[in-house]
Design an enzyme around this catalytic site. Structure first.
Site, PDB file in Angstrom:
ATOM      1  N   PRO A  24       0.827  -1.217   0.000  1.00  0.00           N
ATOM      2  CA  PRO A  24       0.000   0.000   0.000  1.00  0.00           C
ATOM      3  C   PRO A  24       0.857   1.260   0.000  1.00  0.00           C
ATOM      4  O   PRO A  24       0.369   2.354  -0.266  1.00  0.00           O
ATOM      5  CB  PRO A  24      -0.794  -0.114   1.307  1.00  0.00           C
ATOM      6  CG  PRO A  24       0.026  -0.989   2.188  1.00  0.00           C
ATOM      7  CD  PRO A  24       0.809  -1.911   1.287  1.00  0.00           C
ATOM      8  N   ASP A  82       9.713  -2.956  -7.794  1.00  0.00           N
ATOM      9  CA  ASP A  82      10.661  -4.061  -7.808  1.00  0.00           C
ATOM     10  C   ASP A  82      11.116  -4.466  -6.405  1.00  0.00           C
ATOM     11  O   ASP A  82      11.585  -5.579  -6.197  1.00  0.00           O
ATOM     12  CB  ASP A  82      11.889  -3.683  -8.647  1.00  0.00           C
ATOM     13  CG  ASP A  82      11.513  -3.430 -10.106  1.00  0.00           C
ATOM     14  OD1 ASP A  82      10.754  -4.243 -10.672  1.00  0.00           O
ATOM     15  OD2 ASP A  82      11.971  -2.417 -10.676  1.00  0.00           O
TER      16      ASP A  82
HETATM   17  P1  ADP Z   1       8.578   1.396  -4.880  1.00  0.00           P
HETATM   18  O1  ADP Z   1       8.869   1.022  -6.297  1.00  0.00           O
HETATM   19  O2  ADP Z   1       7.621   2.537  -4.827  1.00  0.00           O
HETATM   20  O3  ADP Z   1       9.811   1.642  -4.095  1.00  0.00           O
HETATM   21  P2  ADP Z   1       8.352  -1.243  -3.737  1.00  0.00           P
HETATM   22  O4  ADP Z   1       7.330  -2.302  -3.884  1.00  0.00           O
HETATM   23  O5  ADP Z   1       9.650  -1.471  -4.407  1.00  0.00           O
HETATM   24  O6  ADP Z   1       7.782   0.159  -4.228  1.00  0.00           O
HETATM   25  O7  ADP Z   1       8.549  -1.069  -2.179  1.00  0.00           O
HETATM   26  C1  ADP Z   1       9.454  -0.247  -1.571  1.00  0.00           C
HETATM   27  C2  ADP Z   1       9.653  -0.695  -0.133  1.00  0.00           C
HETATM   28  O8  ADP Z   1       8.435  -0.566   0.617  1.00  0.00           O
HETATM   29  C3  ADP Z   1      10.063  -2.139   0.022  1.00  0.00           C
HETATM   30  O9  ADP Z   1      11.337  -2.188   0.612  1.00  0.00           O
HETATM   31  C4  ADP Z   1       9.016  -2.733   0.982  1.00  0.00           C
HETATM   32  O10 ADP Z   1       9.593  -3.577   1.930  1.00  0.00           O
HETATM   33  C5  ADP Z   1       8.463  -1.524   1.666  1.00  0.00           C
HETATM   34  N1  ADP Z   1       7.104  -1.736   2.199  1.00  0.00           N
HETATM   35  C6  ADP Z   1       6.216  -2.700   1.920  1.00  0.00           C
HETATM   36  N2  ADP Z   1       5.049  -2.516   2.589  1.00  0.00           N
HETATM   37  C7  ADP Z   1       5.231  -1.403   3.331  1.00  0.00           C
HETATM   38  C8  ADP Z   1       4.402  -0.677   4.252  1.00  0.00           C
HETATM   39  N3  ADP Z   1       3.145  -1.069   4.533  1.00  0.00           N
HETATM   40  N4  ADP Z   1       4.932   0.444   4.822  1.00  0.00           N
HETATM   41  C9  ADP Z   1       6.173   0.870   4.541  1.00  0.00           C
HETATM   42  N5  ADP Z   1       6.997   0.219   3.685  1.00  0.00           N
HETATM   43  C10 ADP Z   1       6.546  -0.893   3.077  1.00  0.00           C
END
Ligand code: ADP
Ligand code: MG
Length: 385
Positions: A24, A82
């Protein structure tokens, strides 16, 4: 109806059982809404069996993949960037039955993050609904995964490792976040003007030495017919990750590796897939399961005007591949040691995430992972000319 379905799916598995992980927080925080509006209806229309779960914190994707009931699902779809895909591969890799889990579960990306290279490479799209259709119709495809050892830890990389001007311009410009995507360009220009270089030692297990050979290697493997879409879960049930053939970054270097000492490197980039961003075809000759990483190095002794031109060529990978300043090889393993890393601050990126500024070693495991792709045999990027 059966005729229609068999025309539509061919040998591809129908009504896949999909564990969806929605981040999210990914991208602009719109993952959940995109999923409900654009993705869920596509999966429902195809009568997929879907189980949705939100990731609640950093690292949650690792835990969920580690505990997944792999006999209950065919696919893990990450509605994220990713980063979550990286976590899922690592969660599967931590299991006592890692090898089987990585073969059984196809890991896919529904592009909802800020970096969605996985979807561009395998589905040829950054559209969530089109990516959902690509999951419905996607072919199981084996891909190389890369073991990274650093600081006594082992992890898996599915996309890239980088050190130098690109990693710096990306990870080192958090203070310029207000600029939006222009912060990368600004960071790049600043480092170019400052003639920043990144001295390091690279030792590698060379597989294909130069560009002409790389093209021949690509042509010999990218043709050919589609593989049958079999669910080959026949590997031993309780096998963890494959052993490391070359030991870890802490071991002596193997005697048959090639060593290059770079006193003025500008960029180092190793990729397991061609596209690092929608229009950045860094590695046009990358193949899903050839057991190789494609490696690019740019040395510091090139005129700044040329280096500026290269920044604009990033968008056209085939061109980048052709540039004489860009050295390309295919390797099956390497060790990267920045000079003077002890007590120093710097940027190393693995799959787009920052890792400690310390030496690391990478080793390819041919076809260890499973994804879904359009063709079953190649990536959705322009091939080398
Ligand atoms: P983006 O491309 O926007 O960086 P990603 O799916 O690569 O998106 O995620 C970025 C980071 O967010 C990952 O390291 C993941 O562990 C972290 N993440 C996942 N869920 C949450 C959450 N609920 N709150 C904060 N961080 C999160
Ligand atoms: Mg490869």
């Amino acid at each position: 109806m059966e005729q229609l379905l068999s025309r539509a799916y061919g040998s591809v598995q129908r009504r896949k059982r999909i564990k969806v992980l929605v981040n999210p927080y990914g991208g602009q925080g719109r993952g959940s809404r995109i999923y409900t509006r654009e993705v869920e209806p596509v999966l429902a229309a195809a009568q997929c069996d879907v189980d949705v779960e939100l990731t609640n914190y950093r690292g949650h994707g690792v835990e969920l993949a580690e505990q997944l009931d792999i006999d209950r699902f065919d696919v893990v779809a990450c509605a994220s960037g990713d980063g979550t895909v990286h976590e899922v591969f690592n969660g599967l890799g931590r299991r006592p039955d890692a090898t089987r889990a990585l073969r059984k579960i196809a890991v896919t990306n529904i592009p909802c993050g800020s970096g969605n290279a996985m979807s561009w490479n395998l589905n040829g799209t950054g559209s969530p609904s089109t990516a959902a259709l690509c999951i419905v119709k996607g072919r199981r495809t084996a891909i190389d995964l890369v073991s990274i050892t650093q600081r006594g830890r082992r992890s898996l990389s599915f996309l890239s490792q980088s050190f130098g001007i690109i990693a710096d311009s990306d990870l080192g410009t958090e203070n310029l976040r207000w600029m939006g995507p222009a912060r990368f360009t600004a960071g790049y220009l600043l480092r170019l003007l400052g003639k920043t270089t990144y001295p390091c030692d690279v030792s590698l297990k060379l597989e294909v030495a130069d560009k002409e050979e790389i093209k021949a290697h690509y042509r010999a493997r990218a043709e050919g017919t589609d593989h049958p879409d079999e669910l080959s879960a026949s590997s031993p049930a309780d096998l963890g990750l494959p052993p490391l053939r070359y030991g870890t970054v802490a071991d002596p270097l193997p005697s048959d590796w090639t060593h290059v000492s770079h006193d003025a490197l500008v960029n180092f980039y190793a990729g397991n897939m061609p596209l690092m961003a929608p229009a950045a075809n860094f590695f046009p000759a990358a193949l899903p399961a050839d057991g190789c990483l494609d490696m690019l190095t740019v040395r510091g002794d090139i005129p700044r005007r040329r280096a500026l031109g290269m920044m604009f060529a990033l968008g056209e990978g085939a061109e980048l591949f052709e540039l004489p300043e860009v050295e390309m090889t295919k390797v099956s393993a390497y060790r990267m040691t920045p000079w003077q890393w002890e007590g120093a601050d710097g940027f190393i990126s693995i799959d787009g995430e920052r890792v400690p500024f310390e030496p690391f070693q990478a080793e390819v495991h041919a076809g260890l992972g499973t994804v879904l792709s359009k063709s079953g045999i190649r990536y959705e990027a322009a091939p080398p000319r």
